[in-house]
Scaffold this active site. Sequence first.
Site, PDB file in Angstrom:
ATOM      1  N   LYS A  35       0.836  -1.203   0.000  1.00 45.63           N
ATOM      2  CA  LYS A  35       0.000   0.000   0.000  1.00 45.63           C
ATOM      3  C   LYS A  35       0.870   1.252   0.000  1.00 45.63           C
ATOM      4  O   LYS A  35       2.092   1.178   0.174  1.00 45.63           O
ATOM      5  CB  LYS A  35      -0.916   0.000   1.224  1.00 45.63           C
ATOM      6  CG  LYS A  35      -0.163   0.020   2.550  1.00 45.63           C
ATOM      7  CD  LYS A  35      -1.098  -0.028   3.733  1.00 45.63           C
ATOM      8  CE  LYS A  35      -0.300  -0.011   5.040  1.00 45.63           C
ATOM      9  NZ  LYS A  35      -1.177   0.074   6.222  1.00 45.63           N
ATOM     10  N   ARG A 129      -9.362   0.727  15.915  1.00 37.71           N
ATOM     11  CA  ARG A 129      -9.371   1.569  14.719  1.00 37.71           C
ATOM     12  C   ARG A 129     -10.452   1.063  13.770  1.00 37.71           C
ATOM     13  O   ARG A 129     -11.415   1.758  13.493  1.00 37.71           O
ATOM     14  CB  ARG A 129      -7.983   1.549  14.056  1.00 37.71           C
ATOM     15  CG  ARG A 129      -7.837   2.478  12.872  1.00 37.71           C
ATOM     16  CD  ARG A 129      -6.406   2.489  12.366  1.00 37.71           C
ATOM     17  NE  ARG A 129      -5.979   1.179  11.880  1.00 37.71           N
ATOM     18  CZ  ARG A 129      -4.756   0.928  11.416  1.00 37.71           C
ATOM     19  NH1 ARG A 129      -3.844   1.877  11.397  1.00 37.71           N
ATOM     20  NH2 ARG A 129      -4.441  -0.282  10.986  1.00 37.71           N
ATOM     21  N   TYR A 258      17.928  29.750   7.632  1.00 42.11           N
ATOM     22  CA  TYR A 258      16.760  30.476   8.124  1.00 42.11           C
ATOM     23  C   TYR A 258      16.791  30.595   9.638  1.00 42.11           C
ATOM     24  O   TYR A 258      17.081  29.624  10.345  1.00 42.11           O
ATOM     25  CB  TYR A 258      15.472  29.766   7.700  1.00 42.11           C
ATOM     26  CG  TYR A 258      15.146  29.938   6.233  1.00 42.11           C
ATOM     27  CD1 TYR A 258      14.885  31.202   5.705  1.00 42.11           C
ATOM     28  CD2 TYR A 258      15.096  28.839   5.387  1.00 42.11           C
ATOM     29  CE1 TYR A 258      14.583  31.359   4.358  1.00 42.11           C
ATOM     30  CE2 TYR A 258      14.792  28.990   4.046  1.00 42.11           C
ATOM     31  CZ  TYR A 258      14.537  30.246   3.534  1.00 42.11           C
ATOM     32  OH  TYR A 258      14.231  30.410   2.202  1.00 42.11           O
ATOM     33  N   MET A 306      13.543  24.233   1.640  1.00 41.79           N
ATOM     34  CA  MET A 306      12.723  23.486   0.681  1.00 41.79           C
ATOM     35  C   MET A 306      13.574  22.674  -0.287  1.00 41.79           C
ATOM     36  O   MET A 306      13.227  21.544  -0.638  1.00 41.79           O
ATOM     37  CB  MET A 306      11.834  24.446  -0.112  1.00 41.79           C
ATOM     38  CG  MET A 306      10.894  23.740  -1.079  1.00 41.79           C
ATOM     39  SD  MET A 306       9.865  24.871  -2.022  1.00 41.79           S
ATOM     40  CE  MET A 306       8.796  25.509  -0.728  1.00 41.79           C
TER      41      MET A 306
END
Length: 361
Positions: A35, A129, A258, A306
């Site tokens: 999956k 679940r 940053y 990024m």
Amino acid sequence: MTRATRAVIDLAALQHNLRMAQQAAGKAKVMAIIKANAYGHGLLPVANALAHADAFGVATLEEAIQLRSAGIRKPITLLEGFTQQDDVAVIAEQELDVVIHQPLQITLLEHHRGKPIMLWLKIDTGMHRLGFNPADVAVNYEQLCRISSVQQPIRWFTHLANADDRADPYTVGQLVLFQTTVQAIAQNTATMTSVANSAGILAWPESHGDWVRPGIMLYGVSPFIDSSAMTHDLKPVMTLHSALMAINQRRKGERIGYSGCYVCPEDMLVGVVAIGYGDGYPRHAKTGTPVLVNGQRVPLIGRVSMDMIMVDLRSQPQAKIGDPVILWGQGLAVEEIARHADTIGYQLLCGVTTRVPYEYR
């Protein structure tokens, strides 16, 4: 290709890990879980490489149809089942097996007039679940036995919640509840069971039953909180590569990246690597996260951008632009990177973005 970033998928390692699962599972059949685009490794290439698995497990109908459209005829189990009447007809036509976990699905099956469907009846033994409450399973089972469009006998299914912690007795409780529930209902009826995920396969032999469901171990990652893949002779399948795109001499006291959260403790070389969170490298990876440059560990410094990260090259004064970098995989376990980013290896593998080219070897 101007950018060196790429994910290399080692299909031989994938096949090795399947053999490890088969050996550990003994006589149980193996449903390879592919999956989420095969945990980020590529659905179709992985399915083709795992030709010796007995069946495949996927989460969505779209994944199953993609496999069937590619000519894969092995049994495919739809782990999340279905919630719409139209999907039932598609499942039957595509000859898919399906996990049943809620009353709505029984109602939809009662209205199905097509080909009979093979079912796994899921019991909620403690994951809380999906799955039927053990107290209600007998009634649900009897309903399903009366539906002509359901293949008989019905199979039994549950999922382990804490098997990654071998010291946690919760798994034993789940197994006992599952076994006693199935025995009380099925009694002497011939049936099949499936419980074991990767952790169950490797650490809980009493969970093996008739079918096991290896997932993360196929991709060379340990399912346990206290051991590495190497401990279980598992080989990493994905290696995330890039290269140094710049090398800068920085002075003591200069701030990096940053927010300037890393301050150079001395005059030092800082390398810039062509990878970032836009490629799936975790933004929350901390300063000190290991990166391999020329096969040697260096620490990440500053915040992940990024498209780029920066690394401390004080231990590699001879490094040059274009030198190879490995972010995880061969020689650097993805589990270790995940710990530095407060996440899990599953997320990192699944999170590699579409702009990263894949190479299959």
